[in-house]
Design an enzyme around this catalytic site. Structure first.
Site, PDB file in Angstrom:
ATOM      1  N   HIS A 191       0.842  -1.203   0.000  1.00 49.73           N
ATOM      2  CA  HIS A 191       0.000   0.000   0.000  1.00 49.73           C
ATOM      3  C   HIS A 191       0.877   1.253   0.000  1.00 49.73           C
ATOM      4  O   HIS A 191       0.683   2.159  -0.816  1.00 49.73           O
ATOM      5  CB  HIS A 191      -0.907  -0.024   1.244  1.00 49.73           C
ATOM      6  CG  HIS A 191      -1.757   1.190   1.421  1.00 49.73           C
ATOM      7  ND1 HIS A 191      -3.113   1.193   1.143  1.00 49.73           N
ATOM      8  CD2 HIS A 191      -1.475   2.443   1.849  1.00 49.73           C
ATOM      9  CE1 HIS A 191      -3.601   2.389   1.394  1.00 49.73           C
ATOM     10  NE2 HIS A 191      -2.624   3.174   1.825  1.00 49.73           N
ATOM     11  N   GLU A 192       1.850   1.292   0.912  1.00 54.74           N
ATOM     12  CA  GLU A 192       2.714   2.468   1.003  1.00 54.74           C
ATOM     13  C   GLU A 192       3.617   2.599  -0.217  1.00 54.74           C
ATOM     14  O   GLU A 192       3.833   3.701  -0.733  1.00 54.74           O
ATOM     15  CB  GLU A 192       3.555   2.401   2.285  1.00 54.74           C
ATOM     16  CG  GLU A 192       2.759   2.540   3.566  1.00 54.74           C
ATOM     17  CD  GLU A 192       2.007   3.849   3.657  1.00 54.74           C
ATOM     18  OE1 GLU A 192       2.499   4.868   3.124  1.00 54.74           O
ATOM     19  OE2 GLU A 192       0.917   3.869   4.252  1.00 54.74           O
ATOM     20  N   HIS A 212       1.872   4.266  -3.115  1.00 57.61           N
ATOM     21  CA  HIS A 212       1.834   5.734  -3.054  1.00 57.61           C
ATOM     22  C   HIS A 212       3.114   6.320  -3.641  1.00 57.61           C
ATOM     23  O   HIS A 212       3.075   7.275  -4.431  1.00 57.61           O
ATOM     24  CB  HIS A 212       1.695   6.194  -1.598  1.00 57.61           C
ATOM     25  CG  HIS A 212       0.344   5.984  -0.989  1.00 57.61           C
ATOM     26  ND1 HIS A 212      -0.827   6.314  -1.647  1.00 57.61           N
ATOM     27  CD2 HIS A 212      -0.020   5.496   0.227  1.00 57.61           C
ATOM     28  CE1 HIS A 212      -1.857   6.042  -0.853  1.00 57.61           C
ATOM     29  NE2 HIS A 212      -1.397   5.530   0.279  1.00 57.61           N
TER      30      HIS A 212
END
Length: 235
Positions: A22-23, A26
């Site tokens: 998820h990170e 980004h």
């Protein structure tokens, strides 16, 4: 493998993968849009340790775990966060649109991972009788936990409260005057979420936002993932 480790290991692995990717999503989205801040900070990494926040990843979840086990003997709710990937919106051609797209990348990665988790159930099916029943059941449980971790993380982050991804998406969609008002909530956003998830449910009878999220969004989303990955659906 002891029973508690067999239960804990897939849950931990699923959560770590969901949060790490998820990170990273980004950071890669920001890089694609022209901002190399995350790359320069060494955050374009699949190493989970790069994304650990001392408070949000270790202290708060550990505190909640110990307190709940000592007071009620079970874990009813957990909350935490990873270290946010640094992004400089001024490097985007359109800062508001750029931040919105970067925010969308995290949940979209989780939904993709959930679907891939559904596809991973097929090899377990194909192996069939060649696997011991306990082993097959453990693999299915691990896959289910992986799907669940990604759906919970992705859907939770879409709540329209800054600094959650949904709040930043909302800021990108609203007219500028309203967007500025919503953006001002960012500093208090984590406090609002903590109050809503951990404090108010203890004070207001029937107030259960986490339960609403799980029953109203995560459960039907789980069935949809199974359907889209060719596994039928859950009743």
């Amino acid at each position: 493998m002891t029973q508690w480790l067999a239960e804990l290991l897939p849950a931990v692995v699923a959560t770590v993968l969901a949060v790490t990717l998820h990170e990273a999503a980004h950071g890669y989205a920001a890089l694609a849009l022209g901002d190399s801040t995350a790359k320069q900070a060494g955050r374009l990494s699949l190493n989970p340790l790069r994304h650990v926040d001392p408070v949000g990843t270790i202290l708060l979840p550990g505190f909640l775990l110990v307190v709940q086990l000592l007071t009620i003997g079970r874990v009813e709710a957990m909350f935490g966060w990873a270290k946010p990937v640094p992004v400089n919106p001024l490097r985007f051609q359109d800062p508001r649109r750029g931040m919105m797209l970067v925010a969308m990348a995290g949940p979209l990665m989780n939904f993709l991972l959930a679907w891939l988790g559904g596809l991973a159930a097929h090899p377990v099916d194909w192996l069939g009788d060649s696997l011991a029943a306990d082993t097959q059941a453990w693999l299915y449980r691990g896959i289910a936990l992986f799907i669940l971790a990604n759906l919970v993380l992705g859907l939770f982050n879409l709540l329209p409260i800054p600094p959650l991804d949904g709040g930043r998406i909302l800021v990108g969609l609203l007219p500028l005057p309203l967007a500025r008002q919503v953006a001002r909530l960012e500093r208090a956003g984590i406090v609002i979420v903590l109050l809503g998830l951990l404090v108010l449910p203890r004070l207001i009878d029937g107030f259960d936002p986490l339960g609403w999220l799980l029953r109203g969004l995560v459960q039907p989303a789980f069935g949809l993932v199974l359907l889209l990955s060719g596994n039928g659906s859950v009743p």
